[in-house]
Design an enzyme around this catalytic site. Sequence first.
Site, short mmCIF file in Angstrom:
data_model
loop_
_atom_site.label_atom_id
_atom_site.label_comp_id
_atom_site.label_asym_id
_atom_site.label_seq_id
_atom_site.Cartn_x
_atom_site.Cartn_y
_atom_site.Cartn_z
N ARG A 26 -0.64 -9.17 -6.70
CA ARG A 26 -1.61 -8.15 -7.10
C ARG A 26 -2.35 -8.51 -8.40
NH1 ARG A 26 2.39 -3.10 -6.75
NH2 ARG A 26 3.63 -4.65 -7.86
N ASP A 29 2.01 -7.54 10.77
CA ASP A 29 2.87 -6.94 9.75
C ASP A 29 2.24 -6.90 8.36
OD1 ASP A 29 2.83 -9.64 9.22
OD2 ASP A 29 5.01 -9.87 9.05
N VAL A 30 0.90 -6.85 8.29
CA VAL A 30 0.24 -6.85 6.98
C VAL A 30 0.25 -5.45 6.39
CG1 VAL A 30 -1.90 -7.30 5.74
CG2 VAL A 30 -1.20 -8.81 7.60
N HIS A 31 0.89 -5.33 5.24
CA HIS A 31 0.96 -4.05 4.51
C HIS A 31 -0.29 -3.87 3.66
CE1 HIS A 31 2.38 -0.70 2.22
NE2 HIS A 31 2.65 -1.39 1.13
N GLN A 32 -0.62 -4.89 2.87
CA GLN A 32 -1.80 -4.82 2.01
C GLN A 32 -2.41 -6.21 1.87
OE1 GLN A 32 -0.51 -3.07 -1.71
NE2 GLN A 32 -0.56 -0.99 -0.90
N GLU A 64 0.26 11.07 -3.85
CA GLU A 64 -0.01 9.71 -3.39
C GLU A 64 1.01 9.36 -2.31
OE1 GLU A 64 0.70 5.18 -3.90
OE2 GLU A 64 2.07 6.85 -4.20
N LEU A 75 0.76 12.39 -8.21
CA LEU A 75 2.20 12.35 -7.92
C LEU A 75 2.50 11.05 -7.19
CD1 LEU A 75 2.74 16.04 -6.73
CD2 LEU A 75 3.14 15.08 -9.01
N ASP A 76 2.84 10.03 -7.95
CA ASP A 76 3.07 8.71 -7.39
C ASP A 76 4.40 8.68 -6.63
OD1 ASP A 76 2.17 5.70 -7.60
OD2 ASP A 76 4.32 5.72 -7.98
N ASP A 99 -3.25 -1.73 -6.57
CA ASP A 99 -2.52 -2.34 -5.45
C ASP A 99 -3.53 -3.04 -4.55
OD1 ASP A 99 0.06 -1.61 -6.19
OD2 ASP A 99 -0.06 0.34 -5.20
#
Length: 489
Positions: free
Chosen positions: A400, A343-346, A239, A197-198, A297
Amino acid sequence: MALKNKVQLITYPDSLGGDLQTLYNVLTKYFPDIFKGGVHILPPFPSSGDRGFAPLTYFEIEPGFGTWNDIQKIGEKFDVLLDLMVNHISKKSAYFQDFLKKGRDSEYADLFITLDKLWEDGKPVQEDIDKMFLRRQVPYSSFTIESTGEEEKVWTTFGKTDPSEQIDLDIKSEKTKQLLTDFFANFSRNNVKIVRLDAVGYVIKKLGTSCFFVEPEIYEFLDWIKEMADSLGIELLPEVHAHYLTQYKLAKRGFWIYDFILPYTILETLIMKSSKRLCNYLKNRPKNQFTMLDCHDGIPVKPDLDDLLDTNDARKVVEICLERGAQLSLILSEEHKSKDGFDVHQIDCTYYSALNCDDDAYMAARAIQFFAPGIPQVYYVGLLAGENDYDSFKETGEKRALNRHNYSLDEIEQSIQKKVVQRLLRLIRFRNEYPAFDGEFEVIDTSHHEIQLSWKKEDKYCTLFIDLERNKSVIEYVNDDGETLEYVI
């Protein structure tokens, strides 16, 4: 259906050879005994953007990838996991296109969230928006209805364009519930065993809240969809990228969750040469998790690891990854940044490149992942120890894309010959076949320069020893004859 405690593959439908039929051939030729846990095929549906994550429908497979027959064929040998973007559907879907033509007279109008469903006069209030966890500047898009010429504003959580390509679904609507039920029934008919479930955390829109993982309404929706999925013999994997305690609430309610904490924590362990944070984490996490190091991601950082990170250490890890060719995705909302501005998300890069293409470090990372309780997933680029794809990044501008290389058959053949890939395949076979992984797990206390993890079931046990100073990994295990053997990874 009971999930298999074995290794799964994650791949795009076209990333291992070009289409689903070739994917089947690659899996059966090169990896017949590797992915006993199944195959997560990233969205193979017709889509208008976001590499499959803006689906037009779930009743069809994108013709360039193949047909439902190809999914069924793969499903005969491997449990298939597919995504359902439960929060949204494409602007180009037949449902929204009909709405654009007829407006409120469309039979599909109630699928969508026109702003009058939230604000009485349909006019957004900034004070309410300020409380929301935003993924774009405003959580709605404006469209002109063809039949009337009137403007309609509808909710759009995601989307880099204006108006957005991804239109949110109103999960309170009976029409939406029926549509989701029909999608699931179609999955069941086509041999799909697991549905992810994205973006499920965004399905509840409620004024005065962040509109992210709104309790208790989120549980009411999940309980409804679980009951429906159970009736079809389909397992669910919600997810949710959020603070780890949010994930743990789902785990306590019996749902499988993603371990988004493990990838960064292992990376930090191997870069900083200290196991303290990792071992503390492994002692306290829920067991009903899917584990991963890499995926389509980036490597998650915030908000997944909020209150678990030392931002000074995190800055060092991020700096080293940047030196190794990574890109960064940053947090948009000020309130979700750390107090010191981190502030790093990914972190966007391949996991192999993040570890400086060091084979021993990479094998140590995979060994930790496979010993952590849960169902391990291996992303196709990680399977082939892929390095950052700078050409694709330059061509698309998509960060990405560094970790989304499409492999030709020749490239697959060449990559499989690499020593590190052969080592990884051997380790996957051990994880799939050794019976102690269905037993009891223990983190054994050691010095901070070492890791010891063990599994025991009846007369079988195996222990992973890692020397972080040398990135040396060894498994000690008991064979069927009762002998204790060493396996140098």
